[in-house]
Design a protein around this motif. Structure first.
Motif, PDB file in Angstrom:
ATOM      1  N   PRO A   1      -0.948  -5.663  -6.858  1.00 18.62           N
ATOM      2  CA  PRO A   1       0.034  -4.720  -6.334  1.00 18.62           C
ATOM      3  C   PRO A   1      -0.245  -3.263  -6.657  1.00 18.62           C
ATOM      4  O   PRO A   1       0.662  -2.431  -6.602  1.00 18.62           O
ATOM      5  CB  PRO A   1       1.318  -5.183  -7.033  1.00 18.62           C
ATOM      6  CG  PRO A   1       0.845  -5.653  -8.375  1.00 18.62           C
ATOM      7  CD  PRO A   1      -0.533  -6.245  -8.152  1.00 18.62           C
ATOM      8  N   ALA A   2      -1.483  -2.915  -7.002  1.00 23.77           N
ATOM      9  CA  ALA A   2      -1.781  -1.531  -7.387  1.00 23.77           C
ATOM     10  C   ALA A   2      -1.418  -0.544  -6.289  1.00 23.77           C
ATOM     11  O   ALA A   2      -1.088   0.616  -6.567  1.00 23.77           O
ATOM     12  CB  ALA A   2      -3.258  -1.393  -7.744  1.00 23.77           C
ATOM     13  N   SER A   3      -1.453  -0.985  -5.041  1.00 28.33           N
ATOM     14  CA  SER A   3      -1.149  -0.085  -3.935  1.00 28.33           C
ATOM     15  C   SER A   3       0.269   0.459  -4.007  1.00 28.33           C
ATOM     16  O   SER A   3       0.562   1.524  -3.458  1.00 28.33           O
ATOM     17  CB  SER A   3      -1.353  -0.814  -2.606  1.00 28.33           C
ATOM     18  OG  SER A   3      -0.546  -1.977  -2.547  1.00 28.33           O
TER      19      SER A   3
ATOM     20  N   PHE B   1      -2.120  -2.861   1.697  1.00 26.71           N
ATOM     21  CA  PHE B   1      -2.405  -4.132   1.057  1.00 26.71           C
ATOM     22  C   PHE B   1      -3.019  -5.144   2.020  1.00 26.71           C
ATOM     23  O   PHE B   1      -3.701  -6.078   1.614  1.00 26.71           O
ATOM     24  CB  PHE B   1      -1.136  -4.711   0.421  1.00 26.71           C
ATOM     25  CG  PHE B   1      -0.335  -5.589   1.326  1.00 26.71           C
ATOM     26  CD1 PHE B   1      -0.609  -6.941   1.424  1.00 26.71           C
ATOM     27  CD2 PHE B   1       0.712  -5.076   2.065  1.00 26.71           C
ATOM     28  CE1 PHE B   1       0.137  -7.756   2.244  1.00 26.71           C
ATOM     29  CE2 PHE B   1       1.459  -5.891   2.885  1.00 26.71           C
ATOM     30  CZ  PHE B   1       1.175  -7.233   2.983  1.00 26.71           C
ATOM     31  N   LEU B   2      -2.795  -4.951   3.308  1.00 28.77           N
ATOM     32  CA  LEU B   2      -3.385  -5.874   4.279  1.00 28.77           C
ATOM     33  C   LEU B   2      -4.902  -5.717   4.334  1.00 28.77           C
ATOM     34  O   LEU B   2      -5.615  -6.655   4.682  1.00 28.77           O
ATOM     35  CB  LEU B   2      -2.799  -5.617   5.672  1.00 28.77           C
ATOM     36  CG  LEU B   2      -1.313  -5.943   5.820  1.00 28.77           C
ATOM     37  CD1 LEU B   2      -0.822  -5.488   7.181  1.00 28.77           C
ATOM     38  CD2 LEU B   2      -1.058  -7.431   5.623  1.00 28.77           C
TER      39      LEU B   2
ATOM     40  N   VAL C   1       0.801  -1.174   0.000  1.00 24.97           N
ATOM     41  CA  VAL C   1       0.000   0.000   0.000  1.00 24.97           C
ATOM     42  C   VAL C   1       0.838   1.229   0.000  1.00 24.97           C
ATOM     43  O   VAL C   1       1.709   1.363   0.805  1.00 24.97           O
ATOM     44  CB  VAL C   1      -0.788   0.063   1.266  1.00 24.97           C
ATOM     45  CG1 VAL C   1      -1.621   1.271   1.276  1.00 24.97           C
ATOM     46  CG2 VAL C   1      -1.603  -1.168   1.353  1.00 24.97           C
ATOM     47  N   ARG C   2       0.522   2.116  -0.855  1.00 23.71           N
ATOM     48  CA  ARG C   2       1.257   3.353  -0.862  1.00 23.71           C
ATOM     49  C   ARG C   2       0.276   4.477  -0.592  1.00 23.71           C
ATOM     50  O   ARG C   2      -0.769   4.553  -1.160  1.00 23.71           O
ATOM     51  CB  ARG C   2       1.941   3.528  -2.203  1.00 23.71           C
ATOM     52  CG  ARG C   2       2.922   2.437  -2.396  1.00 23.71           C
ATOM     53  CD  ARG C   2       3.600   2.576  -3.696  1.00 23.71           C
ATOM     54  NE  ARG C   2       4.375   3.757  -3.774  1.00 23.71           N
ATOM     55  CZ  ARG C   2       5.591   3.879  -3.306  1.00 23.71           C
ATOM     56  NH1 ARG C   2       6.160   2.875  -2.743  1.00 23.71           N
ATOM     57  NH2 ARG C   2       6.249   4.987  -3.412  1.00 23.71           N
ATOM     58  N   GLY C   3       0.679   5.379   0.280  1.00 27.51           N
ATOM     59  CA  GLY C   3      -0.215   6.431   0.686  1.00 27.51           C
ATOM     60  C   GLY C   3      -0.052   7.677  -0.132  1.00 27.51           C
ATOM     61  O   GLY C   3       0.056   7.622  -1.329  1.00 27.51           O
ATOM     62  N   LEU C   4      -0.010   8.834   0.539  1.00 23.65           N
ATOM     63  CA  LEU C   4       0.041  10.080  -0.189  1.00 23.65           C
ATOM     64  C   LEU C   4       1.320  10.180  -0.995  1.00 23.65           C
ATOM     65  O   LEU C   4       1.347  10.753  -2.070  1.00 23.65           O
ATOM     66  CB  LEU C   4      -0.016  11.247   0.812  1.00 23.65           C
ATOM     67  CG  LEU C   4      -1.303  11.289   1.623  1.00 23.65           C
ATOM     68  CD1 LEU C   4      -1.248  12.444   2.596  1.00 23.65           C
ATOM     69  CD2 LEU C   4      -2.494  11.404   0.699  1.00 23.65           C
TER      70      LEU C   4
END
Length: 539
Positions: free
Chosen positions: A142-144, A459-460, A15-18
């Motif tokens: 894996p889009a995050s 991603f979790l 997961v990727r945030g801002l």
């Protein structure tokens, strides 16, 4: 990189945030093997690789696990990739890549590239691939990793430009070399839905070092060298590779001992490894570690009537596990205790779970956490684990965790298991209140153990989202000063352990593969990129 960690992994998505989130790279590589026999042809001898791992999907948009990443590594090209032994991504399908402004990363592709089916591989293909990844946004994909990507433009046939949401994201080049970065054929893959494995194999939209010549999912996969590949991984040293999938590590061990396969990886038990170390017919190869084994708490469905009670339960669990016992008794020292989401050896790694909750179980402390929050005991916990993706010792590991928790008298554990393909789906549907996961980092950076787990839309998908942590993650990813960045990374680890505990780190491990004597190239691919490259193997 993925659920392994065997979370496979992992390797599930990150997961990727801002800001862009990194993806570390030290992970246990899964040999995606599938071969029913020796299939050598031409001037070299074919190789047979065995594994107990499983392919979830050949569609890059749908899979973020190590079992799927192994075949993806062989059949898809990236703009940038990691050469064997390298920790800096270099051009693969691209001729060059660079930041043309602080928020625009531009790649120029090599001219005349084609997929194995003859379709052209162009900047439009790259744009399609990244647009598709984000549009589908599959919960198991894996889009995050692309959370900092605002838009992708095909400037012309050979130029693709990525506009980022946050400037100075020095992890983005490495993101292009991860499981979020395979280039797919826009004439084959639908733009808005996942494609079936059989249809992918039939259409041959391959651009990597190998193509798939025969595909019996999670039983036998056969690969042939792709003569059209001219990327950084080089011409395959072995033209034909077969990958054989095993339901049992016992059979995997027997076949490597008896010479029926050439390489065995993921996953042999600690007892198997002890036995094989004494066998003169095989060699054990080790690479840098980085795999993380951990427990995930679904913050919505875990026990507890209020957020405070749920946190108290998590703190009590953290005070009750015995990592040293798991390391020595279950894994015979092949895994080490992990006291942070960032494993020891990574830059900025600390030990907050040891500092706050202790290295040994502390029943008095656990009891106080629960009583102060008004939690009645014993706490009933449904604990789920996976018996086939994270190694055969997972059953013993989670039986030990059950015993550790119940021995305090504070918990009653309902231990359940599910095989990987179903496990992947159900955990993303809130099916498991508390469950096992593993992680293979995507590239060597501590952020890959932080943003994927603790950023927004992580991603979790365990419903953790904290504005303060999100701000810290954005700050560390874009901080050019090394010392200041490390300080932020250390503070995130401390805050997650003290205030949140959305995951409970347990163990970290290194990469291990067993090969028949005479097989070459294994150690060169057991590197921090987490990519197991068939192209470097030979015998």
């Amino acid at each position: 990189m993925r659920f392994s960690t065997q979370g496979s992994l992992t390797r599930p998505g990150r997961v990727r945030g801002l800001a862009a989130v990194g993806v570390a790279s030290l992970a246990l590589l899964s040999l995606a093997g599938c071969g029913s026999g020796r299939t050598g042809s031409g001037g070299d001898n074919g190789l047979v690789i065995g594994t107990t791992d499983k392919i979830f999907s050949l569609d890059p948009a749908a899979a973020y696990d190590q079992g799927s990443y192994v075949p993806e590594t062989q059949i898809y090209q990236h703009l940038l990739n990691f050469a064997p032994g390298e920790t800096t991504p270099k051009p693969d399908a691209a001729d060059k890549c660079e930041f043309t402004t602080p928020i625009v990363f531009t790649c120029t592709l090599k001219p005349g590239l084609k997929f194995a089916n003859g379709d052209p591989l162009t900047a439009q293909s790259a744009k399609f691939s990244f647009d598709r990844m984000l549009k589908i946004n599959d919960p198991n994909g894996p889009a995050s990793l692309l959370g900092n990507l605002d838009k992708t433009d095909a400037v012309n046939d050979t130029t693709v430009a990525f506009t980022l949401k946050a400037a100075n994201d020095q992890t983005f080049p490495a993101i292009l070399a991860t499981q979020a970065g395979p280039i797919v054929d826009e004439k084959v893959f639908p733009a808005d839905k996942v494609m079936d494995d059989g249809a992918i194999v039939k259409a041959k939209p391959f651009s990597g070092p190998y193509t798939i010549s025969s595909y019996d999912k999670n039983k036998l996969v056969q690969y042939e060298a792709n003569p059209g590949y001219t990327g950084i991984l080089g011409k395959p040293k072995t033209s034909t590779v077969s990958a054989k999938y095993y339901a049992s590590s016992d059979n995997l061990k027997l076949d490597i001992q008896n010479g029926n396969i050439d390489v065995a990886y993921r996953s042999l038990s600690p007892t198997d490894m002890e036995s094989l170390a004494k066998d003169s017919k095989v060699a054990i190869h080790e690479g840098l570690g980085g795999e993380l084994r951990y427990i995930v708490f679904n913050l919505n469905t875990m026990p507890g009537n209020t957020p405070d009670q749920k946190l108290a339960i998590r703190k009590a669990v953290a005070s009750s596990v015995d990592r040293d016992a798991l390391s020595s008794e279950v894994y015979k020292g092949s895994y080490q205790p992990a006291y942070s989401a960032v494993p020891q050896g990574m830059p900025g790694a600390t030990t907050p779970f040891k500092d706050i909750y202790g290295a040994k179980p502390n029943k008095e402390q656990a009891t106080k956490f629960l009583s102060d929050a008004g939690v009645q005991t014993p706490v009933q916990i449904n604990l789920q684990y996976n018996p086939d993706h994270y190694g055969s010792s997972s059953s013993e590991e989670y039986a030990a965790i059950k015993n550790q928790l119940e021995s305090t008298g504070l918990f009653k554990i309902n231990l359940q298991s599910t095989e990987w393909v179903s496990y992947q789906k159900e955990r993303a549907r809130d099916g498991y209140p508390v469950y096992q996961m593993g992680w293979f980092p995507d590239y060597p950076d501590p952020d890959d153990y932080l943003s994927p787990f603790f950023g927004p839309n992580n991603f979790l998908q365990n419903h953790f989202d904290d504005p303060a942590i999100t701000a810290q993650l954005a700050a560390e990813v874009t901080q050019p000063d090394k010392d200041k960045r490390i300080a932020i990374i250390q503070q995130i680890q401390q805050d997650m352990a003290a205030k949140h505990i959305s995951i409970l780190p347990l163990l970290s491990g290194k990469q291990v593969a067993v090969a028949a004597k005479g097989v070459q190239g294994v150690e060169s691919t057991l590197d921090p990129s987490t990519k197991f490259r068939y192209s470097v193997l030979s015998k």
